[in-house]
Design a protein around this motif. Sequence first.
Motif, PDB file in Angstrom:
ATOM      1  N   CYS A 180      81.057  37.543   6.183  1.00 22.01           N
ATOM      2  CA  CYS A 180      79.826  38.216   6.532  1.00 22.01           C
ATOM      3  C   CYS A 180      79.159  39.110   5.521  1.00 22.01           C
ATOM      4  CB  CYS A 180      80.044  39.000   7.835  1.00 22.01           C
ATOM      5  SG  CYS A 180      80.290  37.977   9.319  1.00 22.01           S
ATOM      6  N   SER A 181      80.159  39.813   4.590  1.00 20.23           N
ATOM      7  CA  SER A 181      79.800  40.548   3.658  1.00 20.23           C
ATOM      8  C   SER A 181      79.350  39.778   2.411  1.00 20.23           C
ATOM      9  CB  SER A 181      80.972  41.456   3.108  1.00 20.23           C
ATOM     10  OG  SER A 181      81.963  40.469   2.432  1.00 20.23           O
ATOM     11  N   ARG A 182      79.479  38.421   2.304  1.00 22.64           N
ATOM     12  CA  ARG A 182      78.915  37.522   1.308  1.00 22.64           C
ATOM     13  C   ARG A 182      77.657  37.251   1.732  1.00 22.64           C
ATOM     14  NH1 ARG A 182      83.221  33.597  -0.811  1.00 22.64           N
ATOM     15  NH2 ARG A 182      81.754  33.314  -2.669  1.00 22.64           N
ATOM     16  N   GLY A 183      77.224  37.493   2.853  1.00 24.79           N
ATOM     17  CA  GLY A 183      75.856  36.879   3.433  1.00 24.79           C
ATOM     18  C   GLY A 183      76.050  35.523   4.216  1.00 24.79           C
ATOM     19  N   THR A 184      77.093  35.244   4.366  1.00 27.50           N
ATOM     20  CA  THR A 184      77.136  33.942   5.283  1.00 27.50           C
ATOM     21  C   THR A 184      76.727  34.005   6.749  1.00 27.50           C
ATOM     22  OG1 THR A 184      79.438  33.400   4.053  1.00 27.50           O
ATOM     23  CG2 THR A 184      78.823  32.186   6.105  1.00 27.50           C
ATOM     24  N   ALA A 185      75.740  33.128   7.012  1.00 24.33           N
ATOM     25  CA  ALA A 185      74.927  33.495   8.105  1.00 24.33           C
ATOM     26  C   ALA A 185      75.195  32.130   9.113  1.00 24.33           C
ATOM     27  CB  ALA A 185      73.620  33.747   8.156  1.00 24.33           C
ATOM     28  N   GLY A 186      76.043  31.155   8.869  1.00 23.57           N
ATOM     29  CA  GLY A 186      75.722  29.839   9.624  1.00 23.57           C
ATOM     30  C   GLY A 186      77.006  29.131   8.811  1.00 23.57           C
ATOM     31  N   THR A 187      77.156  27.896   9.324  1.00 26.93           N
ATOM     32  CA  THR A 187      77.790  26.817   8.785  1.00 26.93           C
ATOM     33  C   THR A 187      77.136  25.604   8.765  1.00 26.93           C
ATOM     34  OG1 THR A 187      79.208  26.310  11.081  1.00 26.93           O
ATOM     35  CG2 THR A 187      80.069  27.874   9.271  1.00 26.93           C
ATOM     36  N   PRO A 188      77.473  24.560   7.931  1.00 27.71           N
ATOM     37  CA  PRO A 188      78.379  24.856   6.640  1.00 27.71           C
ATOM     38  C   PRO A 188      77.582  25.866   5.473  1.00 27.71           C
ATOM     39  CG  PRO A 188      77.417  22.812   6.319  1.00 27.71           C
ATOM     40  CD  PRO A 188      77.161  23.199   7.734  1.00 27.71           C
ATOM     41  N   TRP A 189      78.164  26.728   4.834  1.00 25.85           N
ATOM     42  CA  TRP A 189      77.545  27.650   3.977  1.00 25.85           C
ATOM     43  C   TRP A 189      78.280  27.450   2.449  1.00 25.85           C
ATOM     44  CZ3 TRP A 189      73.271  30.282   6.075  1.00 25.85           C
ATOM     45  CH2 TRP A 189      73.149  31.318   4.907  1.00 25.85           C
ATOM     46  N   PHE A 190      77.778  27.304   1.679  1.00 24.16           N
ATOM     47  CA  PHE A 190      78.005  26.994   0.296  1.00 24.16           C
ATOM     48  C   PHE A 190      77.822  27.910  -0.850  1.00 24.16           C
ATOM     49  CE2 PHE A 190      76.693  23.270   3.010  1.00 24.16           C
ATOM     50  CZ  PHE A 190      77.593  22.557   2.584  1.00 24.16           C
ATOM     51  N   PHE A 191      78.983  28.059  -1.509  1.00 30.09           N
ATOM     52  CA  PHE A 191      79.041  28.699  -3.016  1.00 30.09           C
ATOM     53  C   PHE A 191      79.499  27.876  -4.032  1.00 30.09           C
ATOM     54  CE2 PHE A 191      79.215  32.196   0.458  1.00 30.09           C
ATOM     55  CZ  PHE A 191      78.346  33.024  -0.023  1.00 30.09           C
ATOM     56  N   VAL A 192      78.878  28.166  -5.187  1.00 32.57           N
ATOM     57  CA  VAL A 192      79.378  27.535  -6.578  1.00 32.57           C
ATOM     58  C   VAL A 192      79.502  28.532  -7.572  1.00 32.57           C
ATOM     59  CG1 VAL A 192      78.985  25.605  -8.251  1.00 32.57           C
ATOM     60  CG2 VAL A 192      78.347  25.149  -5.912  1.00 32.57           C
TER      61      VAL A 192
END
Length: 260
Positions: A180-192
Motif C-alpha cells: 500500500c505504501s508503494r501505491g499498489t491499488a489492485g492486482t496484478p500490479w507491476f514494478f520494474v
Amino acid sequence: WYQRRVRENMNILSLCFFVCLLFWETSAQIPIPSPPSGHKNGSASAPVILEVYVDLMCPDSAKIYPTMEQVYNYYGYDNLYFNLHLFPLPYHRNAYLTAQAALAAETINSTAFWQFVNLMFNTQSKFNEKNTQFMTEVEIKKNIATLAQENLGLDYETIYYGMEDSDLDWSLRVDWKVGCSRGTAGTPWFFVNGAFVLASSTWTLDDWKFILDPLYPKYAKVLDTPPTCPNGTDLCQYLPGLYQCCTSGEYCIPNVGCRC
C-alpha cells in the motif's frame, strides 16, 4: 488587546496543528519487513528486477501468472530477479486465507510455495465467492489443506494450522502495508527496477520484451508498425502499442513517453 488575543489563538492553533501532524507522522509509520517483502526467484545481482503484486483469488492475477513464468524463463536466473508479492484484496473472499496458506507452504520449502501458488491459480474457482458462500471458514480451511495434501503432497496440518498462525498473519499484514505504501491499488500490479509499469493482464511475452529488452545491452529494441508523425517530430513508442510524437528538445523515455 484584540490583536494580542488573536496572536495567542493563532499560536495555540499552530501548536495543535503541529501536534496533530506529529501524531499523523508517527501513526502512519509501517513496520519494516524482515526479511524484505516478497518471494524471489533469480539472482539478486541481476540487472533487472521485475515485481508483481498478485491476489491468489484474482482472475486477472491468474491470467497473467503464466506469462510471468514465460518472462522469467526467457531471461533466466542470472538476468532477471523476479519478486512475487502476495496482496490479498479485501473484496475477494478467501484471498487472505489462501495467501496465508501459501506462506504456510513456504515454511516447508520454497518449492512448495511456488507449487501452491500455481495450484491456487489453477483451482481458483473452487474458493471464489459463489462456490464458498454457504461454507464456514473452518470448512474452507479444511478444503484448502486437503487440496494441497492431495495434489502436492504437502502436510495437511502445516497448511491448516498455518492459516491460524499469528506470525504468518503478521508477516502477511506487513507485506500488504508495504505494498500500500508503494501505491499498489489492485492486482496484478507491476514494478520494474522499482518503477511502476502500467501493464495489462493481456500482455504477452513479446510485450514484456519491449519493456525489458532496452534494459539489457545485448537485446535490441524492435518496434511494431508505427504511425506517422508530423514533420519536425520524432516517433516514440514508450509502451507496447502506445506511441507519441516528440517535438524538438523532448526525449523518448520508455514507460513514460515524450518528456523534456
